[in-house]
Design an enzyme around this catalytic site. Structure first.
Site, PDB file in Angstrom:
ATOM      1  N   GLU A 318       0.830  -1.219   0.000  1.00 30.36           N
ATOM      2  CA  GLU A 318       0.000   0.000   0.000  1.00 30.36           C
ATOM      3  C   GLU A 318       0.855   1.257   0.000  1.00 30.36           C
ATOM      4  OE1 GLU A 318      -2.029  -0.626   3.698  1.00 30.36           O
ATOM      5  OE2 GLU A 318      -2.613  -2.651   3.164  1.00 30.36           O
ATOM      6  N   CYS A 414      -9.949   0.042   8.592  1.00 32.08           N
ATOM      7  CA  CYS A 414      -9.575   1.432   8.850  1.00 32.08           C
ATOM      8  C   CYS A 414     -10.384   2.406   8.019  1.00 32.08           C
ATOM      9  CB  CYS A 414      -8.078   1.643   8.640  1.00 32.08           C
ATOM     10  SG  CYS A 414      -7.519   1.497   6.954  1.00 32.08           S
TER      11      CYS A 414
END
Lengths: 650, 650
Positions: A318, A414
């Site tokens: 990521e 998240c």
């Protein structure tokens, strides 16, 4: 030097009345927050178990069992609580939500340990491992989210309980961490506590919180890498297998932050760190640190950002990769990273007074942040590709992270609460002020109250953005007004014209704003510009986009969807001279401007042999295509193709 | 039904005299085999430690220490030994190499356990775990490579020692595995032992080896998945962390093989399995199994294969993805998988007598297999992308597997010895025979000896392929010849003409071959065709290639390299009507035909602002470009851009 320190207008003084954004306001209060509360409490059957509240109950001794979820599972609750705080501040009282939040706060307080420690993973799972794996443990990250949540909730309700909880936690951090001998010289593997500490400092005035934030910024990446040293502890236990052969740039700890010139590593970590650097720079009047922020911002938005305002090109880990490397179909482009970009850009814009930062804040919010959430508020994208071919987004392959349908919830969740807190606090991106100047950045219809030159002024903004370049601002005060109203001129505004109470204005820009002198007790400002749908090119250094076109209208990026245009969107060719026709349709996607245009496609006929390769000439057919805002993709049909960058027919 | 069973001509009867391929013959014998021997013995300082021979010494009790390397490290030695066998058979005696091989065989024999077991990982590391993790343990895979090596070495030298070793191993397998109660009902996690068992059956006549191969094929994917069941053992130990949530299609065990319709999973596993299925089909006269092979072949080469003959689109897990999903810059396309494709295609071509299979065999060999090895024989690619931008091939990102420079050796070193054994046995792909017919498939200059219709015929083939479509074949015999010589007409041959001793021939094709009746004792066959460089399109369903062109000449795919064409190859646009100019240059890349042509590039000027996105018009400049064979890329400059598929300017 004095920057526009702490220049935000309280969320409670910005009431959004905008049709485009109110869909989301309603979702936040009426759907997302209650839905997420159910998720956090494991009350939904067809959703992945969160176990988040249960972890707090176990830590508080109210329940028995094991910790479940990610090491940072607590932050789901923190971000949820922050969203509630913002929502209550922005949209007024909601007794039901406030009751949920108070229940959560009671539980958080019970889970907190006598010394102030608060992290259910370590309390339940590994009390002897506290602070021993800062690289992966996320304790400081979690602490930061609690601080942000506490400030938001306190500012909304005036209730101190959660502020007291996080002050005890912050006091503990001040005891544990610092440059003094005997203290831990580590810093967060995932930045976040720094922005939390600055917020807590601003609300409490407790300077040691700011000092600790500054310490974490200053010590980062100095000397032998802390995380590589930490790994050498005899009892070190790896939490994330993929962190083997740890690369310090992943957490922006490869160099002291002031020496970093490129946006590196995990995109969310990066954006949160840079936001904190900006906070500390302005609070401590640190020009060198602010200059470092400017360099990092420029690298990020001018060399490593998608046209949709997303960051993090690598699906694996990521993270950022390298300048101009922006693949469209295998990127990560996490929703949370775009939220981080907006956080960082807002700070830089407010500190420098330069409007250009808000160009990118707006880009991130209107495109990637909104694409992260379904229009019913119940599905979420972590990953925000610009090109999706669902058949190829397969498990057990390199594209396993790309989903062609928004997910109900995530094991590692998240993004959903992060999007909720961002939508609930949208007001913070609309306007800010210095002592004598009120800045308007994003033209979202709203009513704003702020003190300018010592007098309370009230604004009533009516905006047709993103559909038309038409904004009116009624400004009034009970007193004779003074000071300046600054209107940001967006980079996409063509032929911008401003008139004040009927009289035209010199369009001379100051840092991207037009300054309007406030006078009398009532003024009417009209801001109009052309904002036709337009073709956009990328810098030809972007290998993935060169020779391609994207469509934008104002801040919105547009996308082709299979439902309108058939499959195999990759075989579409568009001339940059094609006329883009706009049509507002109330009946699709909650009311949106569709763009239709002529294009050509390579026919699949002639390949009926079923062979893969051959000397078959490409044969085109004329087609009429429809594009819709990127932020709305995947809301009609599921698991269909989507495309932003179309091939150009020259 | 009777297929062309066991129709190969012994390697020793095909002496290659070809200039294009002899570069590689010389490399195999003079560089690669000795170099790899040094690597296996850990004698080279600047190369990753192999520990392969050392593992055998430890297993044999001749040395002390721990096992090191991959769980299938033994196969490096097996493939090396097979390469030596092929080399000795094909190119005659080499006492030094034979001495190395005999030394290796002595060691292998000493490492073998009294019951026939042979796998140093388990002998050293986990003697109580034998056969308990067939999914990951690679014991059967390793056994298969030893069997293949033994057959090659025995056929080359007549020395039985290694055959005896692997027969003891195969006998043990026959005792351990089978459908009978009390036997293990598992099968290999990585197919390979099946082709080894068939080869061993063919050389020994021991039918139980064929039966076991057939059993492994028949039991695969039947009932509850064996590997998922195996995981449930209490003492199961995961070897590869990435195998968590194991997907049975990864090892082609998701369905009984006869029901599989699409090429799935790990590409090397797939190709080795399919090769074994073809072997068993022909040996047991199993039409259903052969039909399954045909379906899988068609899916593989017509929907899941790169123009370079490589397979395995997913960088993660080195596997097939879905039809037409062929990304060029993040694919795996392992060298070993293309070797597997050639193995499978050769079998299918020989069994069916259809030339088309050799179109793809040739494609794989001339492009991906050769690109896997540096022209000095000392560097290797595992991964064979069709588009490389070195800056973006970064560690700790999704493209970490893509290397822009051939690596000296690999920790997991399956490809280098696999390429060596393939190059050493190239003869097997050139020609084969049935009782009355000699088939020529790949026109590689060589001298071939074979029995046709009971008489020994000798061929002297002189071929200018891949540079010109010009082949002459002198055929002679001591007796009056009978039977047929079949010449494959490659799909790229334009205006093919064949004359026999001066007289033209009817070009009527039979399964892609032209049949020439053998008569008299001496004949001269001339085969000429046009083979100009050509543009190739992909099927428009291939999202990654639609609107793009590749250049081919005969079987060779061409590529652009940065050293000839500057950087940012992605901004090149070529018209399909552009004239491709060919020029043979003796001075580059060991003598090669370069292709030059006119094209256009999008200028980077106009983007000096350093911005990423904007309404800047694309401005083209004329350029002259040079393409070289794909198989030779990365042999001049290291870490530079390379591109196969160029954007088409319509």
């Amino acid at each position: 030097m004095k920057y526009n320190a702490n220049s935000s207008i309280p969320i409670s003084d910005i009431k959004i009345t905008d049709e485009f954004w109110n869909k989301y306001r309603d979702l936040v209060g009426k759907v997302i927050i209650p839905y997420q509360w159910d998720v956090l409490n494991d009350r939904l059957e067809d959703v992945e178990t969160s176990h988040c509240i249960e972890n707090f109950k176990i830590a508080a001794g109210l329940s028995n069992g094991k910790f479940e979820g990610a090491v940072f599972q607590d932050t789901d609750l923190a971000k949820w609580l922050e969203a509630v705080g913002f929502y209550l501040a922005a949209y007024g009282c909601d007794e039901k939500l406030e009751a949920m939040a108070d229940e959560a706060i009671d539980l958080i307080e019970k889970a907190q340990q006598p010394d102030g420690y608060l992290d259910t993973f370590f309390i339940i799972n590994a009390p002897d491992k506290k602070w021993k794996n800062l690289c992966e443990g996320h304790e400081l990250y979690t602490a930061g989210h609690f601080m942000e949540a506490a400030v938001a909730y306190y500012e909304a309700t005036g209730k101190r309980k959660i502020i007291d909880v996080v002050c005890r936690l912050a006091d503990l951090l001040c005891d544990v961490f610092g440059k003094e001998e005997g203290k831990c010289h580590g810093y967060p593997g995932h930045p976040e506590v720094e922005v939390g500490l600055v917020k807590l400092y601003r609300v409490t005035g407790e300077k040691k919180y700011l000092d600790l934030a500054k310490h974490f910024i200053d010590i980062r990446g100095v000397g032998d890498n802390y995380f590589l040293e930490e790994e050498k502890q005899e009892d070190f236990e790896r939490i994330f297998p993929e962190f083997i052969n740890y690369d310090p740039s992943y957490s922006q700890s490869h160099l002291p932050v002031r020496q970093q010139k490129t946006a590196e590593g995990h995109a969310v970590r990066a954006a949160y760190l840079y936001s904190a650097m900006a906070d500390v720079a302005v609070e401590t009047d640190d020009k060198e640190l602010l200059d470092a922020c400017k360099v990092l911002w420029d690298d990020m938005v001018h060399r490593r950002m998608y046209v949709t305002g997303s960051i993090g090109s690598s699906g694996w880990l990521e993270r950022f990769t390298t300048d101009y490397d922006l693949p469209n179909d295998c990127n990560y482009s996490e929703s949370c990273a775009s939220i981080g970009l907006a956080m960082f850009g807002k700070r830089m814009g407010e500190i420098t007074g330069e409007a250009t930062y808000f160009d990118e804040v707006e880009r991130a919010l209107y495109n990637t942040v909104l694409s992260g959430i379904a229009m019913d508020g119940k599905g979420f994208f972590y990953v925000n590709p610009l090109e999706v071919w669902p058949a190829a987004c397969m498990d057990h392959t390199s594209r396993l992270h790309v989903k062609s349908e928004r997910q109900k919830w995530f094991g590692v969740a998240c993004c959903p609460p992060n999007i909720a807190r961002t939508l609930a606090s949208l007001g913070q991106y609309i306007a800010y002020k210095s002592k004598n100047k009120l800045y308007l950045n994003m033209y979202v219809s709203s009513k704003i109250k702020a003190e300018v030159s010592g007098k309370e002024v009230r604004l009533d903004i009516k905006s047709e953005i993103p559909w038309n370049g038409k904004v009116s601002v009624h400004v009034e005060s009970d007193e004779q007004m003074e000071g300046t109203l600054a209107l940001r001129i967006p980079y996409y505004a063509k032929n911008p014209k401003i008139s004040v109470s009927g009289a035209g204005l010199d369009m001379k820009q100051d840092k991207g704003y037009i300054n309007i002198t406030l006078s009398s007790t009532s003024m009417d400002v009209s801001f109009e510009f052309d904002m036709p749908a337009r073709f956009v090119h990328s810098n030809p250094k972007v290998r993935a986009d060169v020779g391609k076109l994207a469509i934008m209208k104002g801040p919105l990026v547009y996308a082709l969807e299979q439902v309108d245009n058939g499959d195999n969107l990759a075989n579409i060719f568009v001339s940059g001279k094609t006329k883009l026709q706009e049509e507002f349709d109330n009946n699709i996607l909650g009311g949106t401007t569709r763009i239709t245009f002529n294009a050509q496609r390579i026919k699949e006929e002639g390949w009926d042999s079923g062979k893969l390769y051959g000397e078959v000439e490409s044969d085109f057919e004329e087609v009429k295509l429809t594009a819709i805002p990127y932020c709305y993709w995947g809301n009609r049909q599921k698991n269909e193709e989507m495309l932003v960058w179309m091939k150009e027919k020259f």
